[in-house]
Design an enzyme around this catalytic site. Structure first.
Site, PDB file in Angstrom:
ATOM      1  N   ARG A   1       2.179 -37.051  10.873  1.00  0.00           N
ATOM      2  CA  ARG A   1       1.851 -36.464   9.581  1.00  0.00           C
ATOM      3  C   ARG A   1       0.760 -35.503   9.605  1.00  0.00           C
ATOM      4  NH1 ARG A   1       3.268 -41.998   6.185  1.00  0.00           N
ATOM      5  NH2 ARG A   1       5.607 -41.309   5.819  1.00  0.00           N
TER       6      ARG A   1
ATOM      7  N   LYS B   1      19.291 -52.321   3.508  1.00  0.00           N
ATOM      8  CA  LYS B   1      19.780 -52.621   2.241  1.00  0.00           C
ATOM      9  C   LYS B   1      20.422 -51.549   1.355  1.00  0.00           C
ATOM     10  CE  LYS B   1      16.574 -56.231   1.575  1.00  0.00           C
ATOM     11  NZ  LYS B   1      15.231 -56.904   0.653  1.00  0.00           N
TER      12      LYS B   1
ATOM     13  N   GLY C   1      11.691 -43.326   7.558  1.00  0.00           N
ATOM     14  CA  GLY C   1      10.697 -43.595   8.594  1.00  0.00           C
ATOM     15  C   GLY C   1      11.328 -44.289   9.791  1.00  0.00           C
TER      16      GLY C   1
ATOM     17  N   GLY D   1      10.936 -41.936   0.641  1.00  0.00           N
ATOM     18  CA  GLY D   1      11.197 -42.007  -0.685  1.00  0.00           C
ATOM     19  C   GLY D   1      11.237 -40.611  -1.406  1.00  0.00           C
TER      20      GLY D   1
HETATM   21  P1  ADP Z   1      14.788 -45.798   6.844  1.00  0.00           P
HETATM   22  O1  ADP Z   1      13.292 -46.061   7.056  1.00  0.00           O
HETATM   23  O2  ADP Z   1      15.377 -44.653   7.865  1.00  0.00           O
HETATM   24  O3  ADP Z   1      14.789 -45.389   5.364  1.00  0.00           O
HETATM   25  P2  ADP Z   1      15.553 -48.557   6.296  1.00  0.00           P
HETATM   26  O4  ADP Z   1      13.995 -48.906   6.141  1.00  0.00           O
HETATM   27  O5  ADP Z   1      16.310 -48.723   5.078  1.00  0.00           O
HETATM   28  O6  ADP Z   1      15.457 -47.029   6.992  1.00  0.00           O
HETATM   29  O7  ADP Z   1      16.359 -49.515   7.233  1.00  0.00           O
HETATM   30  C1  ADP Z   1      15.907 -49.532   8.797  1.00  0.00           C
HETATM   31  C2  ADP Z   1      15.962 -50.900   8.903  1.00  0.00           C
HETATM   32  O8  ADP Z   1      17.366 -51.471   8.969  1.00  0.00           O
HETATM   33  C3  ADP Z   1      15.516 -51.107  10.692  1.00  0.00           C
HETATM   34  O9  ADP Z   1      14.598 -52.055  10.670  1.00  0.00           O
HETATM   35  C4  ADP Z   1      16.973 -51.910  11.023  1.00  0.00           C
HETATM   36  O10 ADP Z   1      16.448 -52.856  11.898  1.00  0.00           O
HETATM   37  C5  ADP Z   1      17.623 -52.603   9.901  1.00  0.00           C
HETATM   38  N1  ADP Z   1      18.923 -52.764   9.944  1.00  0.00           N
HETATM   39  C6  ADP Z   1      20.168 -51.819  10.273  1.00  0.00           C
HETATM   40  N2  ADP Z   1      21.153 -52.446  10.486  1.00  0.00           N
HETATM   41  C7  ADP Z   1      20.857 -53.550  10.211  1.00  0.00           C
HETATM   42  C8  ADP Z   1      21.932 -54.969  10.110  1.00  0.00           C
HETATM   43  N3  ADP Z   1      23.043 -54.699  10.357  1.00  0.00           N
HETATM   44  N4  ADP Z   1      21.319 -55.971   9.883  1.00  0.00           N
HETATM   45  C9  ADP Z   1      20.055 -56.114   9.602  1.00  0.00           C
HETATM   46  N5  ADP Z   1      19.086 -54.991   9.573  1.00  0.00           N
HETATM   47  C10 ADP Z   1      19.518 -53.780   9.858  1.00  0.00           C
HETATM   48 MG    MG Z   2      12.163 -48.125   6.637  1.00  0.00          MG
END
Ligand code: ADP
Ligand code: MG
Length: 391
Positions: A37, A198, A348, A371
């Site tokens: 960053r 989620k 992230g 976000g």
């Molecule tokens: P980002 O940071 O890219 O927005 P998120 O924070 O929404 O992504 O999600 C990332 C997390 O989702 C990771 O820590 C990953 O381990 C988890 N994840 C992905 N697939 C699954 C799954 N099938 N079951 C549980 N956790 C999962």
């Molecule tokens: Mg995340």
């Protein structure tokens, strides 16, 4: 599309410039452990220095509760930045008040000063007008380069812009230009890839992309809730019961444009060393959980990505932190890199996954704002952007 003034539209010679940056970086044992960053803010900082400005930087770091907390001090960032810009970077333990004022008043062209964490003041998150006005009084012009904080109407991101001429930095401009392409769907086919833990975290963006994308590929934990909505038994998989109805509605509205996994890699515990099997989505045994997309799904997703002209990706396809369950995410990252499409990745963990796969330099744009990029892609106005001067 991007109709805000930028640093190119202002003459900074001899001016004191307040620059809101996103220096919300991880700090371990008093040292910056990942400076992505900070690096991202360098083009704006270097440009302003070349233009003959004196630069007062401000940022938040972490989530202190409106008062000073040593672990969230920006002091280590001043030292780190000094090494990057090759000149001293001053630091004051405040954002407003006599010490900050005196330090700002002493500045000459080419000087760089970093203020302490803006969130050490409860007025920051309240967007308190008196605080904004005090902060603004340190400088003659405001530059916002903190795209990652632009979705928050805080004093240092929004309030201060009402007290000074306010323009966008290069990072802000670049983020909005690329995300703007995705929002406007400037090229088709437009393929959106969503995953992560989620749906409830991202429901707005899922809805928005489901309505607009030519293809919506859903993997990761998020897919489980959709599969459950189709009546499948998901074993111990992460499923959000409270989002099942939403998922049903989305499935209906998106129809064949929405692709879900047909097979998954399952584990018998949520651990790196868990027992591992590949099964069809309708054959998940009790006691097992979906932790990655399977090879057949990778193939289908790869095919969908191949013809794309524009790709937006947020959220890993599986628990990529465990190598045994990282294959789906890596394969999709490879497909995106190989596609030749304009590709935009935010979030992230998604960015970490693409870096881990060694493919970051083959992605058109890696967003620094999780976000903020999601809210922007939902079509929401970002307060930190809205407050900047129109062209
Ligand atoms: P980002 O940071 O890219 O927005 P998120 O924070 O929404 O992504 O999600 C990332 C997390 O989702 C990771 O820590 C990953 O381990 C988890 N994840 C992905 N697939 C699954 C799954 N099938 N079951 C549980 N956790 C999962
Ligand atoms: Mg995340």
């Amino acid at each position: 599309m991007f109709n805000k003034k930028t640093v190119r539209d202002y003459d900074f010679r001899g001016k004191r410039v307040l620059v809101r940056v996103d220096f919300n970086v991880p700090i371990k044992a008093g040292k910056v452990s990942d400076d992505t960053r900070i690096q991202a803010a360098l083009p704006t900082i270097r440009y302003l220095l070349d233009q003959g400005a004196a630069i007062i930087l401000c940022s938040h770091l972490g989530r202190p509760k409106g008062k000073p907390e040593a672990e969230f001090s920006l002091r280590p960032v001043a030292a780190h930045l000094s090494g990057l810009v090759g000149r001293p970077v001053g630091f004051v333990e405040s954002c407003i008040g006599p010490e900050a004022k005196a330090a700002a008043a002493r500045m000459r062209a080419g000087d760089v000063l970093l203020l302490e964490n803006t969130r050490f003041y409860k007025e920051e998150e309240k967007n308190d007008p008196a605080f904004s006005s005090e902060l603004a009084s340190l400088a003659e012009v405001f530059v916002n380069d903190a795209f990652g904080s632009a979705h928050r109407a805080h004093a240092s991101t929004e309030g201060v812009a009402h007290h000074l001429p306010a323009v966008a930095g290069f990072l802000m401009e670049q983020e909005l230009a690329y995300l703007g392409k995705a929002l406007a769907i400037s090229e088709r086919p437009f393929v959106a890839i969503l995953g992560g833990a989620k749906i409830s975290d991202k429901i707005g963006v899922v809805e928005s992309l489901a309505a607009r994308a030519d293809r919506l590929l859903i993997g990761g934990g998020m897919a489980n809730t959709f599969l459950a909505a189709q009546g499948l038994a998901m074993g111990d998989s992460l499923v959000e019961a409270e989002s099942v109805e939403k998922a049903k509605g989305l499935l209906q509205r998106a129809g064949e444009r929405l692709l879900l996994p047909t097979d998954v890699v399952i584990g018998d515990k949520f651990e790196a060393g868990a027992g591992r099997q590949v099964v069809a989505v309708n054959a998940i045994p009790a006691g097992w959980r979906a932790m990655d997309i399977g090879p057949q799904t990778v193939e289908a997703f790869t095919r969908a990505v191949k013809g794309a002209k524009l790709i937006v990706w947020n959220g890993p396809m599986g628990v990529f932190e465990f190598p045994a369950f990282a294959g789906g995410t890596q394969a999709v990252a490879q497909a995106v890199a190989d596609s030749g499409a304009t590709s935009v990745i935010g979030g992230g963990d998604s960015v970490a996954a693409v870096k881990q796969a060694g493919l970051a330099d083959r992605i058109t744009h890696i967003s620094t704002g999780g976000g903020a990029s999601l809210e922007f892609l939902e079509g929401r106005t970002l307060p930190g952007v809205a407050a900047l001067q129109d062209k």
